[in-house]
Design an enzyme around this catalytic site. Structure first.
Site, PDB file in Angstrom:
ATOM      1  N   ARG A  40       0.865  -1.195   0.000  1.00 19.16           N
ATOM      2  CA  ARG A  40       0.000   0.000   0.000  1.00 19.16           C
ATOM      3  C   ARG A  40       0.891   1.231   0.000  1.00 19.16           C
ATOM      4  O   ARG A  40       1.276   1.745   1.047  1.00 19.16           O
ATOM      5  CB  ARG A  40      -0.907  -0.034   1.232  1.00 19.16           C
ATOM      6  CG  ARG A  40      -1.915   1.101   1.314  1.00 19.16           C
ATOM      7  CD  ARG A  40      -2.834   0.881   2.500  1.00 19.16           C
ATOM      8  NE  ARG A  40      -3.819   1.927   2.650  1.00 19.16           N
ATOM      9  CZ  ARG A  40      -3.599   3.057   3.323  1.00 19.16           C
ATOM     10  NH1 ARG A  40      -2.440   3.277   3.896  1.00 19.16           N
ATOM     11  NH2 ARG A  40      -4.575   3.962   3.412  1.00 19.16           N
ATOM     12  N   SER A 112     -12.750  -3.191   0.803  1.00 19.50           N
ATOM     13  CA  SER A 112     -13.075  -2.542   2.077  1.00 19.50           C
ATOM     14  C   SER A 112     -14.544  -2.171   2.096  1.00 19.50           C
ATOM     15  O   SER A 112     -15.033  -1.548   1.148  1.00 19.50           O
ATOM     16  CB  SER A 112     -12.253  -1.256   2.250  1.00 19.50           C
ATOM     17  OG  SER A 112     -10.890  -1.548   2.316  1.00 19.50           O
ATOM     18  N   LYS A 141      -4.182   6.087   8.269  1.00 22.35           N
ATOM     19  CA  LYS A 141      -4.979   6.383   7.071  1.00 22.35           C
ATOM     20  C   LYS A 141      -5.522   7.791   7.198  1.00 22.35           C
ATOM     21  O   LYS A 141      -6.258   8.092   8.139  1.00 22.35           O
ATOM     22  CB  LYS A 141      -6.124   5.369   6.947  1.00 22.35           C
ATOM     23  CG  LYS A 141      -6.974   5.516   5.692  1.00 22.35           C
ATOM     24  CD  LYS A 141      -7.984   4.373   5.626  1.00 22.35           C
ATOM     25  CE  LYS A 141      -9.106   4.624   4.644  1.00 22.35           C
ATOM     26  NZ  LYS A 141      -8.715   4.549   3.249  1.00 22.35           N
TER      27      LYS A 141
HETATM   28  N1  TZP Z   1      -8.110   1.220   6.416  1.00 28.43           N
HETATM   29  C1  TZP Z   1      -8.862   1.412   7.484  1.00 28.43           C
HETATM   30  S1  TZP Z   1      -7.939   1.756   8.838  1.00 28.43           S
HETATM   31  C2  TZP Z   1      -6.483   1.627   7.968  1.00 28.43           C
HETATM   32  C3  TZP Z   1      -6.774   1.333   6.652  1.00 28.43           C
HETATM   33  C4  TZP Z   1      -5.797   1.153   5.581  1.00 28.43           C
HETATM   34  C5  TZP Z   1      -5.144   1.837   8.574  1.00 28.43           C
HETATM   35  C6  TZP Z   1      -4.726   0.730   9.485  1.00 28.43           C
HETATM   36  O1  TZP Z   1      -3.463   1.020  10.039  1.00 28.43           O
HETATM   37  P1  TZP Z   1      -3.137   0.774  11.584  1.00 28.43           P
HETATM   38  O2  TZP Z   1      -1.793   1.420  11.783  1.00 28.43           O
HETATM   39  O3  TZP Z   1      -3.059  -0.695  11.769  1.00 28.43           O
HETATM   40  O4  TZP Z   1      -4.217   1.439  12.394  1.00 28.43           O
END
Ligand code: TZP
Ligand code: MG
Length: 224
Positions: A40, A112, A141
């Site tokens: 990503r 998602s 995010k």
């Molecule tokens: N989609 C929803 S939350 C997220 C994504 C890509 C980020 C998750 O990262 P982390 O650091 O595990 O909270």
């Protein structure tokens, strides 16, 4: 089986590892027992074009060495160019049914979702799994929605019992148990491993915890 692939799903790009070399972090995570990896590459200073391709290719080769599936976030063309194991898309990306058509039936497709309606459309379009979140608050995010706990996961798991779900957002080894209680097949996470002082140790601990939870849930474990 897809559920085993989803147990400990590590997501990372070059912006997620602070000063550490992302390739090194990925290798440590693989050694620690991650079961799936999602490439990503996002953020203002993220890699583009050929640089992104070469970085992704390195990550994929490493994943292949450890026999861990390599999934590309958003970038369907990159996934096709690399012959990646699959693609993960969000609601603002290409339509899931189109992506399924492009990548073919044998590749993994993840979508998602944030509610039952989106889950319905995802499984109809041929998604192999859905990601539901953010479960908890996240700083990984930029455009993350309000944390929803595991309520949406429970609803989706109830409506679509054969649709594998991963929980995502703010998950750590201390707070992941509710994801499995809500019917999740696994946890997807960035910072718990990417920002860990020792990503290998962290991944190992996460994996041990998840395996323990899932063993307890398995009907076989009732018969010692
Ligand atoms: N989609 C929803 S939350 C997220 C994504 C890509 C980020 C998750 O990262 P982390 O650091 O595990 O909270
Ligand atoms: Mg996206």
């Amino acid at each position: 089986m897809i559920n085993n692939i989803l147990r400990l799903y590590f997501i990372m790009g070059s912006m997620n590892t602070k000063q550490n070399d992302p390739i090194e972090v990925l290798e440590l995570a693989l050694q620690g027992g991650i079961t799936c990896f999602q490439f990503r590459e996002k953020g203002v200073a993220s890699k583009q074009g050929q640089e992104k391709f070469l970085f992704a290719e390195k990550c994929m080769k490493l994943c292949r060495t450890y026999k861990v599936p390599f999934i590309v976030n958003d970038d369907v063309d990159l996934a096709l160019a690399l012959n990646a194991d699959g693609v993960h898309i969000g609601q603002d990306d290409e339509i899931a049914s189109q992506v399924r058509e492009k990548i073919g039936k044998d590749k993994i497709l993840g979508v998602s979702v944030h509610n039952e309606e989106e889950a319905f459309l995802a499984q109809k379009a041929g998604a192999d799994y859905v990601g539901v979140g953010p479960v908890y608050a996240t700083s990984s995010k930029e455009d993350a929605r309000t944390p929803a706990g595991t309520k949406v996961m429970e609803q989706v798991a109830f409506q679509y019992p054969y649709l594998p779900i991963v929980g995502i957002g703010g998950l750590t080894k201390e707070n992941l148990a509710p994801v499995f209680k809500a019917g999740g097949a696994g946890v997807a996470l960035i910072s718990a491993i990417a920002s860990a002082e020792n990503p290998q140790h962290q991944a190992k601990q996460l994996r041990a915890k998840i395996d323990r939870i899932l063993e307890r849930e398995s009907p076989l474990s009732e018969h010692p």
